[in-house]
Scaffold this motif. Structure first.
Motif, short mmCIF file in Angstrom:
data_model
loop_
_atom_site.label_atom_id
_atom_site.label_comp_id
_atom_site.label_asym_id
_atom_site.label_seq_id
_atom_site.Cartn_x
_atom_site.Cartn_y
_atom_site.Cartn_z
N GLY A 189 -3.67 9.14 4.34
CA GLY A 189 -2.95 8.04 4.90
C GLY A 189 -2.57 8.48 6.14
O GLY A 189 -2.27 9.89 6.50
N GLU A 209 -3.11 11.54 -2.43
CA GLU A 209 -3.34 10.32 -1.51
C GLU A 209 -3.18 10.82 0.09
O GLU A 209 -2.29 11.37 0.35
CB GLU A 209 -2.67 9.15 -1.87
N SER A 240 0.86 -1.34 0.00
CA SER A 240 -0.04 -0.20 -0.09
C SER A 240 0.96 1.34 -0.04
O SER A 240 0.49 2.31 -0.60
CB SER A 240 -1.01 0.01 1.08
N ASN A 241 2.20 1.24 0.67
CA ASN A 241 2.87 2.27 0.78
C ASN A 241 3.47 2.54 -0.42
O ASN A 241 3.64 3.76 -1.14
CB ASN A 241 3.98 2.20 1.92
N MET A 261 -7.78 3.79 1.25
CA MET A 261 -6.59 2.92 0.70
C MET A 261 -7.22 1.98 -0.37
O MET A 261 -7.97 0.89 0.04
CB MET A 261 -5.69 1.98 1.61
N ARG A 299 1.20 14.71 -2.28
CA ARG A 299 0.34 13.74 -3.18
C ARG A 299 -0.92 14.02 -2.49
O ARG A 299 -1.12 14.34 -1.66
CB ARG A 299 0.96 12.52 -3.22
N LYS A 341 0.88 4.13 -2.96
CA LYS A 341 0.61 5.44 -2.59
C LYS A 341 1.66 6.42 -3.36
O LYS A 341 1.31 7.51 -3.70
CB LYS A 341 0.60 5.49 -1.20
#
Length: 273
Positions: A89, A87, A26-27, A154, A85, A30
């Motif tokens: 988190g 995204e 997932s990291n 996510m 970004r 991203k």
């Protein structure tokens, strides 16, 4: 890529290993707009009973400055260069990885070059095991037609959950934030809600409290809290609004049984087709 020299199966904590890899992947997703992400499992050494395996996730993303190597695994920490970004988190993913890897008496290693990408890897010793076939559960479309809202920022988690629920014949709706989840619950009545508790902005706890207000059409809808942090005692927090806590990645059999139990208990009526 998986080393062909690996044993057929190993004794391991499937949930924790899955969480480590899920968080690392997932990291990488991203922070990788172009290029690719590679996942490798290699056998470093081994004997008759125990093998040392190396798990590696690499990407061609923005990379991490060396000055941030020491604190990148701290809770809620993201390098400033990486926060531009769109995204979101919570910044918990890599901190959780560090904790889980340490439980296997190992450490997570980072190699990265700004502008070229990053590689995260760790090595653990695993005992070889005899493969056992799991009994096949006859699900017989028992959850077909139920409507589920997934609230998670996510996308990889949403994609996995969506495919799983669709395989059971369920209808899926999706919210990327807590605020969006609340708005959707005002307009649509759901049978179940899967709520990530660590979304940025309004987290899952606050969103759930607002959904459970009497004026919301889903005030009595069962809500399952999703969390990737198995090292924290989440139940010490205000969990009175949640039906149950579920670890990410979702355990297929556990979630199915939880849904089915609620249905059989009469909490949910079988949808009319």
């Amino acid at each position: 890529a998986v080393d062909k020299n690996l044993a057929v199966s190993y004794n391991l904590d499937e949930v924790k290993i899955s969480q480590i890899l899920s968080n690392l992947i997932s990291n990488s997703i991203k922070f990788t707009e172009k290029g690719h992400i590679d996942i490798r499992v290699d056998k470093v050494s081994g004997g008759d009973l125990v093998d040392k395996l190396k798990f590696e996730v690499s990407d061609t993303g923005v990379g991490i400055p060396k000055s941030d190597f020491e604190n990148i695994f701290d809770s809620f920490t993201q390098p400033k260069q990486l926060t531009t970004r769109t995204e979101g988190g919570s910044g918990l993913g890599l901190a959780i990885v560090k904790k889980l890897v340490s439980l296997h008496d190992s450490e997570i290693i980072l190699e990265s070059t700004v502008g070229r990408g990053s590689t995260f890897w760790f090595e653990i010793e695993l005992e070889q095991a005899t493969l056992r076939e799991k009994p096949i559960t006859d699900q017989s479309d028992q959850l077909k037609g139920y409507k589920v809202l997934i609230a998670d920022d996510m996308m990889i988690n949403v994609m996995v959950a969506r495919e799983l629920l669709r395989s059971w014949g369920m209808t899926i709706d999706y919210a990327e934030t807590g605020v969006e989840a609340i708005e959707k619950t005002k307009k649509t009545r759901y049978d179940f809600i899967l709520m990530d508790i660590h979304m940025p902005g309004m987290d899952g706890y606050e969103a759930t409290k607002l959904i459970k207000q009497p004026h919301n059409p889903n005030f009595d809808t069962p809500i399952f809290a999703l969390t990737a942090d198995v090292t924290a005692d989440q139940r010490k927090m205000d969990s009175s609004y949640f039906e149950e806590f579920m670890l990410k990645p979702i355990e297929r059999d556990k979630l199915f049984q939880a849904f089915l139990n609620l249905s059989l208990a009469g909490n949910k009526q079988v949808p009319v087709h």
